[in-house]
Structure formats: C-alpha cells, structure tokens
Design an enzyme around this catalytic site. Structure first.
Site, PDB file in Angstrom:
ATOM      1  N   LYS A 230     -13.869  -9.642  -7.005  1.00  0.00           N
ATOM      2  CA  LYS A 230     -15.848  -9.809  -6.835  1.00  0.00           C
ATOM      3  C   LYS A 230     -15.987  -9.168  -8.639  1.00  0.00           C
ATOM      4  O   LYS A 230     -16.945 -10.240  -9.010  1.00  0.00           O
ATOM      5  CB  LYS A 230     -16.178  -8.629  -6.528  1.00  0.00           C
ATOM      6  CG  LYS A 230     -16.357  -8.323  -4.813  1.00  0.00           C
ATOM      7  CD  LYS A 230     -16.994  -7.155  -4.298  1.00  0.00           C
ATOM      8  CE  LYS A 230     -16.529  -5.816  -4.515  1.00  0.00           C
ATOM      9  NZ  LYS A 230     -14.906  -5.151  -3.797  1.00  0.00           N
TER      10      LYS A 230
ATOM     11  N   ASN B 122     -22.440  -3.645  -8.608  1.00  0.00           N
ATOM     12  CA  ASN B 122     -21.153  -2.479  -9.361  1.00  0.00           C
ATOM     13  C   ASN B 122     -20.492  -3.217 -10.679  1.00  0.00           C
ATOM     14  O   ASN B 122     -19.123  -2.598 -10.230  1.00  0.00           O
ATOM     15  CB  ASN B 122     -20.809  -2.346  -7.745  1.00  0.00           C
ATOM     16  CG  ASN B 122     -19.270  -2.081  -7.682  1.00  0.00           C
ATOM     17  OD1 ASN B 122     -19.251  -1.243  -7.961  1.00  0.00           O
ATOM     18  ND2 ASN B 122     -17.912  -2.460  -6.832  1.00  0.00           N
TER      19      ASN B 122
ATOM     20  N   HIS C  17     -10.963   0.298   1.849  1.00  0.00           N
ATOM     21  CA  HIS C  17     -11.788   1.232   2.419  1.00  0.00           C
ATOM     22  C   HIS C  17     -11.740   2.023   3.578  1.00  0.00           C
ATOM     23  O   HIS C  17     -12.735   2.154   4.326  1.00  0.00           O
ATOM     24  CB  HIS C  17     -13.079   0.747   1.696  1.00  0.00           C
ATOM     25  CG  HIS C  17     -12.954   0.691   0.380  1.00  0.00           C
ATOM     26  ND1 HIS C  17     -12.939   1.473  -0.894  1.00  0.00           N
ATOM     27  CD2 HIS C  17     -13.529  -0.659  -0.068  1.00  0.00           C
ATOM     28  CE1 HIS C  17     -12.841   0.321  -1.451  1.00  0.00           C
ATOM     29  NE2 HIS C  17     -13.544  -0.393  -1.780  1.00  0.00           N
TER      30      HIS C  17
END
Length: 464
Positions: free
Chosen positions: A120, A143, A193
C-alpha cells in the site's frame, strides 16, 4: 488544515490523541464544533488545551454527541467503547470519515484510495509521485505521511482539480461509511490482522467495503493475482453490469467536474504480468515482482485520471523508494544493504526475496528476519529460499525461524539486529545483498517498524 462547515455546531468525542487524533481535534475545533477529547497520556491531553474539553468517552454521558472519533488502532471487536457507543446510539467513526463528510465543502477535487495487505505505502507514494509529476495539486495521507485533516485543502490549478491520494488500512475502512473514491484500488489480500476480524472472510469483507462505498461511475482498479481479489473484482463487475451498482453512499452528488473517462463499467483488472520486465529494469526503486504489481496498479490509476503515458514513464524512472520499504541504504565493499523493515509478515517479505535471484547459480541474499511472528511458518517465502545465501534470525521468533530454515540454507541465530548486520557484513561477498526483511512485527525489541529500520541503517553506518 482542513476546516469545514460540515462540522459546525456539532458535538464530537475524540478518543486517542496521537497524530490523527490531534489533527482531528484541531480540524473540528477550528470548524466550530464542540469537542470532548481523551487520551491516557497527560502530555497528549495538554496538547489540546483550549481546543477541546477533557473527558473520557468511557465515563462521560454520550447523549447528544454526533459521533465518537477513534484511532484506527482501537480494536473495535474488543474495546468496550464499541458497546458503550451502541447503547448510547452514537456512531463510531475515524478521521477518514470526517474527511469524506467534509468533501462537499472543499474545492473541486478527486480522491484515490488504495488498500491491500501488502504494497500500500509504495503504491500510494508512487501514484502521488506520478500525479505530482503531471502537474496536478496533490497530497497523500491516510495511513501514510501526515493526517489528511491536518493538511491544507487542495486548490485547483491550470491542469485541473487537486487529487487526494489516501493509503487506507482495513481499520480505516472499518471507520468510514461514505468515502466515495473517484478511483479505488485493491492490491492484494492475504491473511493479516485476523485478531480484529471474524476470520479471514471478515478481513476480506473489510477490504471490499472500499468498493461498496463507490458510486457506479467511478473507477475500480484491482490486481487480480489472488483468489479473494479476483472474487471482489468479479462481484463488482457483475454488480455494475447488472444495473444494481453500489449506491452513492455520500448522497451528495458529484464533487467537482469528473474526468469523462470515469465510466460506470470501469472495473480494471491488472497484474504484474502487465509490466515489461525490460522496462522495469530502468526503474531503480521498483525492482522485483511485487513492484511490478505496484507499478501496474499505479499506471492504471494514472491513466484513469487522464495522465499521459510519457509522464507516467518518466515518473516510474524518477520515483525514489520510501524509507523502510525496499530502501537501498548504501553499498559497502560491493555489498548492497536494503532496509525492508516494513515487511511485517511472510507475504510481504516474499517479494523482497524474489527481487535478487542468483547470479551464475550463486545465491546472493543475506536475509535478516525475526521479531514477533504472525504465524509459525514462512510458507510464502519458501519458493524463494534458493535466492538466500545465509539467514540471520533475530528477536522473539529467532530460534523458531532458525530451526525452520536449517536444512534449506545456512543460518546464524544472531538474536540482536546489530549482531546480524555485523555477521552478514563479514560473510557477504561483492555483488551480494544484505536484506532486512523481518517477516515479523517489531514490538519485541523496537517501538515500531520505523525504529527497527532506523536501527538497521545505524548498524550499517557503523560498519568499518
């Protein structure tokens, strides 16, 4: 910072006053909202003096609040604020949702949102770089970099409207309900996650929500090189072609004048095989198969925004690596040192191992790995073990990974990062690569992956 009439006269609770929380308080306060903020750290509470009242959302009466704004780091599946907010009937949101709500009051602009398990940050930075080289006003946030609410709103220039480029974790997507990206991007999905979701399916569903929030006349760019991403692309295409597209969740209509190329049937599927390997050799900071995927996505986004091919080609050559992401630290005695501390799982380490194949049959990589393991295996890395000359394990998972790797390669159970760097430097030959790509979280020995990467850079700098 962004200031918006959308927040004037409303009341918000803000839980967590790190970078995004502080930017949120500043934005809401300047916009005429009443803000009640809280953080367990006294110095953080002191930073909002005069801008917010102090009050812990776990203790104060939440009736009358419009929203509770939390940090993406708050585990909604375990934190008691989730039930407390539900009982009070107050939505929990994040700073990305506040940005989405502010959009109708901002100058005409576009938004590119990038999500995925790995890649990302590089892809976000690459897209931002291409847009910048094309001459459009642009910032990146989410982010990566500065909180989006803490950056000034983009004003159009002679080239056209500004472009906000947002890296979006699944946690950030969970906390937004109305982010209608003009171009939404999915890079890949691998298990990660899972402590925050109801299994892998819940994690996949979180990523898919980025496209559910899109208007049908906006572009989706999806790298379809894993089964979950292929399924999302197929479902999205079927939804749009069947005349039952994702609704305009914003309910605000268009923001600014959109490029006519942003068509309702624009679900673009791309992959690393789209990239010419000869051309990729001319992109110094984009080596390896994982960067071929990142580049394919960035090129598709740039074309959707109307950027010409010559500008895209030049930007791929001039792009420089982000810190801690396949960052070339320097060369010592003919040995290249690479900081890939951002690789916190095996899937994100695998592409780094693939980037330097053997030369004349001799493996070249001296691989430093370890930390807090996210799994008890390195399965995604196995296909690239033949590229590794020597492994140096560190941290909590060091002994486990040392046992796992013996039999496939030479292994030094180094325990400490500085020791691993020194030992690799003694063994590596000219033309080799000393690669920190830990396949683990950093929290056993370091504050975060940035601190780990900085320690690697310092250790390389200390070599004689």
């Amino acid at each position: 910072m962004i200031v918006s009439d959308a927040f004037a006269g409303k009341t918000y609770a803000v839980l967590g006053l790190a970078r995004s929380g502080l930017a949120t308080v500043n934005c809401l306060s300047a916009s005429g909202a009443r803000v009640v903020a809280w953080d367990g750290r006294e110095e953080a509470r002191a930073a909002v003096a005069g801008k917010a009242e102090l009050g812990d959302p776990m203790e104060i009466d939440l009736s009358g609040f419009d929203d509770i704004v939390v940090s993406p780091g708050v585990p909604l599946n375990r934190h008691p604020i989730t039930m407390r907010a539900k009982l009070a009937g107050v939505p929990i949101i994040g700073d990305i949702e506040l940005f989405a709500l502010a959009r109708p009051t901002l100058p005409p602009h576009k938004v590119v949102g990038i999500t995925g398990t790995n890649g990302k940050s590089t892809t976000t930075a690459l897209i931002h770089h291409i847009i910048e080289q094309a001459g459009y006003p642009t910032v990146m946030g989410g982010n990566i970099g500065l909180p989006i609410l803490g950056q000034p709103p983009l004003e159009p220039n002679l080239k056209g409207p500004g472009v906000y480029v947002l890296e979006l974790s699944s946690y950030q997507i969970d906390l937004t309900h109305s982010l209608d990206c003009d171009v939404a991007v999915l890079l890949n999905i691998t298990p990660d996650h899972l402590d925050r979701y109801d299994g892998f399916e819940g994690y996949v569903a979180s990523k898919a929500r980025l496209f559910a929030m899109q208007s049908a006349d906006h572009v989706a760019v999806i790298a379809t090189e894993d089964e979950p991403s292929r399924a999302i692309a197929q479902n999205l295409r079927h939804s749009r072609e069947s005349g039952n597209p994702s609704p305009d969740i914003m309910g605000q209509g268009e923001v600014g004048e959109m490029d006519p190329r942003l068509r309702g049937d624009d679900v673009k599927e791309v992959g690393s095989s789209d990239i010419d390997p000869v051309a990729q050799l001319t992109w110094p900071a984009l080596q390896g198969p994982h960067n071929a995927q990142n580049a394919a996505v960035a090129i598709a986004v740039a074309k959707a925004l109307g950027i010409d091919e010559a500008t895209i080609a030049n930007a791929l050559v001039s792009y420089a690596s982000l810190p801690h992401r396949m960052q070339a630290v320097g060369t010592r005695n003919g040995v290249l040192y690479v900081n890939d501390s951002k690789a916190t799982n095996a899937a994100s380490t695998a592409p780094a191992l693939a980037a330097w194949p053997p030369v004349d049959g001799r493996p070249r990589i001296h691989w430093i790995l370890g930390g807090v393991a996210k799994s008890d295996n390195l399965d995604e890395c196995v296909p690239h073990f033949g590229n590794v000359a020597h492994a140096y394990t560190i941290g909590e998972a060091g002994h486990m990974f040392a046992d796992l790797l013996r039999g496939s390669m030479a292994v030094d159970d180094s325990e400490m990062l500085s020791a691993a760097v020194r030992r690799a430097a003694r063994i590596a030959q000219p033309g080799d690569v000393v690669l920190l790509s830990p396949a683990c979280a950093s929290f056993d020995q370091f504050r975060d992956f940035e601190a780990r990467g900085d320690a690697f850079v310092a250790a390389v700098g200390a070599l004689e």
